[in-house]
Design an enzyme around this catalytic site. Sequence first.
Site, short mmCIF file in Angstrom:
data_model
loop_
_atom_site.label_atom_id
_atom_site.label_comp_id
_atom_site.label_asym_id
_atom_site.label_seq_id
_atom_site.Cartn_x
_atom_site.Cartn_y
_atom_site.Cartn_z
N GLY A 31 16.69 25.28 2.94
CA GLY A 31 16.59 25.23 1.48
C GLY A 31 15.34 25.89 0.93
N TYR A 32 15.05 25.55 -0.32
CA TYR A 32 14.00 26.20 -1.11
C TYR A 32 14.20 27.72 -1.02
CZ TYR A 32 10.15 25.55 -4.18
OH TYR A 32 9.40 25.49 -5.31
N HIS A 37 16.76 34.42 2.06
CA HIS A 37 17.99 33.66 2.31
C HIS A 37 19.18 34.34 1.62
CE1 HIS A 37 14.90 30.28 2.40
NE2 HIS A 37 15.45 30.20 3.59
N LYS A 150 12.57 37.59 10.29
CA LYS A 150 11.22 37.04 10.12
C LYS A 150 10.94 36.00 11.22
CE LYS A 150 8.10 34.50 7.54
NZ LYS A 150 8.74 33.23 7.88
N GLN A 154 12.97 32.74 16.96
CA GLN A 154 14.09 31.81 16.73
C GLN A 154 15.43 32.52 16.97
OE1 GLN A 154 14.52 28.80 13.44
NE2 GLN A 154 15.58 30.48 12.45
N SER A 186 8.71 33.59 2.50
CA SER A 186 8.81 32.35 3.27
C SER A 186 8.70 31.19 2.29
CB SER A 186 7.64 32.28 4.27
OG SER A 186 7.47 30.94 4.72
N SER A 187 9.45 30.13 2.55
CA SER A 187 9.34 28.95 1.68
C SER A 187 7.92 28.40 1.74
CB SER A 187 10.34 27.88 2.10
OG SER A 187 11.63 28.44 2.15
O1 PAF Z 1 15.11 29.14 9.98
C1 PAF Z 1 15.31 28.02 9.48
O2 PAF Z 1 15.26 27.84 8.27
C2 PAF Z 1 15.60 26.84 10.40
O3 PAF Z 1 14.88 26.90 11.56
C3 PAF Z 1 17.11 26.67 10.69
C4 PAF Z 1 17.65 27.86 11.48
C5 PAF Z 1 17.88 26.52 9.40
C6 PAF Z 1 17.34 25.42 11.54
O4 PAF Z 1 16.91 24.27 10.89
#
Ligand code: PAF
Length: 289
Positions: A31-32, A37, A150, A154, A186-187
């Site tokens: 979110g945010y 996004h 970014k 991950q 970035s949030s």
């Molecule tokens: O990148 C993110 O915002 C988080 O790590 C994710 C992939 C939504 C998992 O909570």
Amino acid sequence: MELIRRVKEMQETCLRLKKERKTIGLVPTMGYLHAGHLSLVQRARKENDIVVMSNFVNPLQFGPKEDFATYPRDLERDNKLAAEVGVDYVFAPTAEEMYPGNYSTYVEVTGEVTGKMCGISRPGHFKGVTTVVCKLFLITQADRAYFGQKDAQQAIVIRRMVQDLNIPLQIITCPIIREEDGLALSSRNTYLSPEEREQALALPRALRVGQQLIQEGERDPKRVKEKILQVLESSPGIRVDYVEVVNGDTLSELIELKGHVLLAAAVYVGKTRLIDNIDLEVEPCTAVC
Ligand code: PAF
């Protein structure tokens, strides 16, 4: 756009959509929402019949001293933005809904991809990420899932999980979206004071200096790493967490820069931890180097 808060309802909705032979694109978020996004949603919109966005601040991926409690949240604003950009379903469960009292199953990718960079600075972080992302994949039955470059590490960790567990879904990594002055969206940028916001520009600047060095012919990862460190360490207000110059697909160490290369760094600006990276395709050195 429909807001779904229960796992069962989200799962039944997605199973019905799959029976109707609809393809599902999942955009996992905490979110945010910002333009980064929204760029993931735009890509998902183009490539799928249905777009599901999850909006869940996942407690499992925050360490005890991290910012879970203060992480910015505004579901109402997020839902408006999601509707505008064409999301069909927002899945926003509570923590109790995702991890009920008897919850005991975790997904952990081990080895090199989690054993360095953010994996060292944030113990348990990737285990939290892969656990929630695996659950989201199972709940939504997505055909494709979209992540931002970014969070390069991950994305690599999630790709590894998908490969190792034979999850039938495609991972799509989308480019970093930056402010005009170069700061990656970035949030967590909302934590920065105006002075810190200015100081934070050292992070993309240092990575660009590293990139420039490679473009000028440097092929020694150590020298590129040293140069990035030098820029960061001489920048006011910056405390370096790590700098890495590694293989962009596997995060393995490189002896010589060639192929897909990732320049990645994490720094603290005041209390705020920021990450950023540049990835590039590097031609092997042909001249006498
Ligand atoms: O990148 C993110 O915002 C988080 O790590 C994710 C992939 C939504 C998992 O909570």
